[in-house]
Design a protein around this motif. Structure first.
Motif, PDB file in Angstrom:
ATOM      1  N   LYS A   2       8.120  16.617  -9.948  1.00 16.14           N
ATOM      2  CA  LYS A   2       7.869  17.469  -8.794  1.00 16.14           C
ATOM      3  C   LYS A   2       6.414  17.932  -8.823  1.00 16.14           C
ATOM      4  CE  LYS A   2       9.932  21.483  -8.705  1.00 16.14           C
ATOM      5  NZ  LYS A   2      11.010  22.489  -8.606  1.00 16.14           N
ATOM      6  N   ALA A   3       5.785  17.937  -7.644  1.00 14.95           N
ATOM      7  CA  ALA A   3       4.396  18.375  -7.547  1.00 14.95           C
ATOM      8  C   ALA A   3       4.156  19.004  -6.188  1.00 14.95           C
ATOM      9  CB  ALA A   3       3.444  17.204  -7.763  1.00 14.95           C
ATOM     10  N   VAL A   4       3.104  19.821  -6.105  1.00 17.72           N
ATOM     11  CA  VAL A   4       2.672  20.391  -4.829  1.00 17.72           C
ATOM     12  C   VAL A   4       1.564  19.507  -4.292  1.00 17.72           C
ATOM     13  CG1 VAL A   4       1.684  22.393  -3.675  1.00 17.72           C
ATOM     14  CG2 VAL A   4       3.244  22.712  -5.601  1.00 17.72           C
ATOM     15  N   VAL A   5       1.815  18.909  -3.142  1.00 15.26           N
ATOM     16  CA  VAL A   5       0.911  17.905  -2.582  1.00 15.26           C
ATOM     17  C   VAL A   5       0.237  18.452  -1.330  1.00 15.26           C
ATOM     18  CG1 VAL A   5       0.780  15.591  -1.583  1.00 15.26           C
ATOM     19  CG2 VAL A   5       2.304  16.033  -3.520  1.00 15.26           C
ATOM     20  N   LEU A   6      -1.079  18.252  -1.235  1.00 14.59           N
ATOM     21  CA  LEU A   6      -1.831  18.595  -0.029  1.00 14.59           C
ATOM     22  C   LEU A   6      -1.955  17.339   0.829  1.00 14.59           C
ATOM     23  CD1 LEU A   6      -3.586  20.677   1.550  1.00 14.59           C
ATOM     24  CD2 LEU A   6      -5.558  19.780   0.282  1.00 14.59           C
ATOM     25  N   ASN A   7      -1.441  17.424   2.072  1.00 21.55           N
ATOM     26  CA  ASN A   7      -1.412  16.248   2.945  1.00 21.55           C
ATOM     27  C   ASN A   7      -2.612  16.132   3.871  1.00 21.55           C
ATOM     28  OD1 ASN A   7       1.051  15.057   2.106  1.00 21.55           O
ATOM     29  ND2 ASN A   7       2.186  16.639   3.208  1.00 21.55           N
ATOM     30  N   ALA A   8      -3.299  17.249   4.131  1.00 20.47           N
ATOM     31  CA  ALA A   8      -4.452  17.243   5.031  1.00 20.47           C
ATOM     32  C   ALA A   8      -5.182  18.568   4.870  1.00 20.47           C
ATOM     33  CB  ALA A   8      -4.014  17.050   6.489  1.00 20.47           C
ATOM     34  N   TYR A   9      -6.431  18.631   5.307  1.00 28.62           N
ATOM     35  CA  TYR A   9      -7.162  19.890   5.295  1.00 28.62           C
ATOM     36  C   TYR A   9      -6.520  20.866   6.280  1.00 28.62           C
ATOM     37  CZ  TYR A   9     -10.963  17.409   2.874  1.00 28.62           C
ATOM     38  OH  TYR A   9     -11.712  16.691   1.981  1.00 28.62           O
ATOM     39  N   GLY A  10      -6.529  22.138   5.913  1.00 28.13           N
ATOM     40  CA  GLY A  10      -5.982  23.137   6.828  1.00 28.13           C
ATOM     41  C   GLY A  10      -5.383  24.318   6.093  1.00 28.13           C
ATOM     42  N   ASP A  11      -4.368  24.923   6.699  1.00 29.12           N
ATOM     43  CA  ASP A  11      -3.769  26.121   6.102  1.00 29.12           C
ATOM     44  C   ASP A  11      -2.717  25.749   5.061  1.00 29.12           C
ATOM     45  OD1 ASP A  11      -1.425  25.424   7.461  1.00 29.12           O
ATOM     46  OD2 ASP A  11      -1.803  26.837   9.103  1.00 29.12           O
ATOM     47  N   VAL A  12      -2.019  26.757   4.538  1.00 29.38           N
ATOM     48  CA  VAL A  12      -1.079  26.513   3.442  1.00 29.38           C
ATOM     49  C   VAL A  12       0.119  25.670   3.852  1.00 29.38           C
ATOM     50  CG1 VAL A  12      -1.716  28.569   2.140  1.00 29.38           C
ATOM     51  CG2 VAL A  12       0.084  28.717   3.866  1.00 29.38           C
ATOM     52  N   ASP A  13       0.367  25.536   5.157  1.00 27.99           N
ATOM     53  CA  ASP A  13       1.488  24.706   5.588  1.00 27.99           C
ATOM     54  C   ASP A  13       1.270  23.234   5.256  1.00 27.99           C
ATOM     55  OD1 ASP A  13       2.971  26.823   6.577  1.00 27.99           O
ATOM     56  OD2 ASP A  13       2.088  26.703   8.573  1.00 27.99           O
ATOM     57  N   ASN A  14       0.043  22.873   4.902  1.00 25.89           N
ATOM     58  CA  ASN A  14      -0.237  21.496   4.502  1.00 25.89           C
ATOM     59  C   ASN A  14       0.063  21.239   3.027  1.00 25.89           C
ATOM     60  OD1 ASN A  14      -1.073  20.653   7.045  1.00 25.89           O
ATOM     61  ND2 ASN A  14      -3.192  21.249   6.694  1.00 25.89           N
ATOM     62  N   LEU A  15       0.531  22.265   2.331  1.00 28.97           N
ATOM     63  CA  LEU A  15       0.996  22.104   0.952  1.00 28.97           C
ATOM     64  C   LEU A  15       2.500  21.838   0.973  1.00 28.97           C
ATOM     65  CD1 LEU A  15      -0.857  25.124  -0.719  1.00 28.97           C
ATOM     66  CD2 LEU A  15      -1.430  22.703  -0.985  1.00 28.97           C
ATOM     67  N   VAL A  16       2.910  20.746   0.383  1.00 30.27           N
ATOM     68  CA  VAL A  16       4.317  20.324   0.409  1.00 30.27           C
ATOM     69  C   VAL A  16       4.788  20.002  -1.008  1.00 30.27           C
ATOM     70  CG1 VAL A  16       5.954  18.637   1.303  1.00 30.27           C
ATOM     71  CG2 VAL A  16       4.029  19.369   2.725  1.00 30.27           C
ATOM     72  N   VAL A  17       5.945  20.523  -1.390  1.00 28.44           N
ATOM     73  CA  VAL A  17       6.537  20.190  -2.682  1.00 28.44           C
ATOM     74  C   VAL A  17       7.346  18.915  -2.535  1.00 28.44           C
ATOM     75  CG1 VAL A  17       8.057  20.970  -4.531  1.00 28.44           C
ATOM     76  CG2 VAL A  17       6.639  22.629  -3.313  1.00 28.44           C
ATOM     77  N   ARG A  18       7.030  17.919  -3.356  1.00 28.32           N
ATOM     78  CA  ARG A  18       7.755  16.644  -3.243  1.00 28.32           C
ATOM     79  C   ARG A  18       7.727  15.897  -4.566  1.00 28.32           C
ATOM     80  NH1 ARG A  18       3.614  12.861   0.364  1.00 28.32           N
ATOM     81  NH2 ARG A  18       3.409  11.298  -1.262  1.00 28.32           N
ATOM     82  N   GLU A  19       8.526  14.860  -4.650  1.00 25.61           N
ATOM     83  CA  GLU A  19       8.544  14.019  -5.842  1.00 25.61           C
ATOM     84  C   GLU A  19       7.349  13.064  -5.820  1.00 25.61           C
ATOM     85  OE1 GLU A  19      10.532  13.867  -8.589  1.00 25.61           O
ATOM     86  OE2 GLU A  19      11.381  15.757  -7.877  1.00 25.61           O
ATOM     87  N   MET A  20       6.676  12.977  -6.959  1.00 25.61           N
ATOM     88  CA  MET A  20       5.534  12.075  -7.114  1.00 25.61           C
ATOM     89  C   MET A  20       5.751  11.219  -8.358  1.00 25.61           C
ATOM     90  SD  MET A  20       3.340  12.579  -4.631  1.00 25.61           S
ATOM     91  CE  MET A  20       1.695  12.101  -5.196  1.00 25.61           C
TER      92      MET A  20
END
Length: 301
Positions: A2-20
């Motif tokens: 499990k990791a916290v992934v940043l999908n794009a520049y922007g606010d905290v909603d672009n941080l997503v917890v997912r399996e890596m």
């Protein structure tokens, strides 16, 4: 993992917890099960896109520069660590359950130090120490002012400067003066009080950890040819005043980190911890950290 992934520049909603994918260990590397990671200003500056010119990232990316945890596996040629060792290090991709990094970035965590709390140390203590020891290099007896002295980087810089026999002034906001008096500086000054700044002695150098108006407020108090060294970029107007200017980014150094960890364990250096969040709460944790304050914010697994 499990990791916290940043999908794009922007606010905290672009941080997503997912399996890596689980990182694999290679020659000269150490794999660590992360107990905790800490949140630093560079994390939300990268997230917002503030640093995309200096530190561009490829999405998706995992943020996080420092962690503590237990060694799971060591690669070929690694002699200094073994499975089960308690370590901390200045790494990449720290917001995760496991991290792999070169052996020379890791340091053992002293037995008397909580493993979770050790995650607060790598980036800030190395940045503060390297600011003084590798960049400013003040001579014994020099008069140096440190901006943001009650912050984590400022505390480490003040500690390193005092160890070199430097006369240190702690520069803080007026609301932080009493807190700063506990740091062992030779003097404390409220940088947002022009009357107090005017009373400062002439300075040989400034170690700047915050930038902006704080460092600009003291430029007139630096001797001609004096050095202003900053961890947040060159201050405006310094060169025009005949001052030498340098800025830098910290780098991993497991040996120095081990020494700084021992200093923390002995109570010689204190890095306050403000609040702890679960890894799944990374959005709330970054929001909280972004508000400011003097305590480090941790993410725990």
């Amino acid at each position: 993992m499990k990791a916290v992934v940043l999908n794009a520049y922007g606010d905290v909603d672009n941080l997503v917890v997912r399996e890596m994918p689980e990182p694999t260990v290679g020659p000269g590397e150490v794999k660590v099960r992360v107990t905790a990671a800490s949140i630093n200003p560079v994390d939300w500056k990268i997230r917002r896109g503030d640093m995309k010119e200096m530190m561009p990232v490829t999405f998706p990316t995992i943020l996080g520069r420092d962690v503590s945890g237990e060694v799971l596996e060591v690669g070929p040629d690694v002699k200094d660590f073994k499975r089960g060792d308690r370590v901390m290090g200045l790494v990449s991709s720290g917001y995760a359950q496991t991290v792999v990094a070169p052996a020379n970035v890791w340091a053992r965590v002293p037995d008397s130090l909580e493993l979770k709390d050790a995650a607060a140390l790598p980036l800030v203590t190395l940045t503060g120490a390297q600011l003084i020891e590798e960049q400013l290099k003040p001579a014994k007896g020099a008069t140096v002012l440190i901006t943001g002295a009650v912050g984590a980087v400022g505390r480490a810089a003040l500690f390193a400067a005092k160890a070199r026999g430097v006369k240190v002034w702690a520069g803080v906001r007026a609301t932080q003066v009493e807190e700063a008096r506990e740091l062992g500086a030779d003097g404390v000054v409220a940088l947002d009080d022009s009357g107090e700044v005017a009373k400062l002695p002439m300075l040989d150098a400034v170690a700047d950890t915050v930038g902006g108006e704080a460092v600009m407020a003291v430029l007139d108090k630096v001797k001609p040819g004096g050095l202003v060294c900053s961890v947040v970029g060159e201050p405006k107007g310094a060169k025009e005043k005949g001052l030498r200017v340098s800025s830098f980014l910290s780098h991993p150094d497991g040996r120095r980190l081990a020494q700084l960890g021992e200093s923390v364990a002995k109570g010689e250096l204190r890095i306050p911890i403000g609040k702890t969040f679960k890894l799944d709460e990374a959005k709330a944790a970054q929001k909280h950290a972004e508000k400011g304050g003097t305590g480090k914010v941790l993410l725990v697994n």
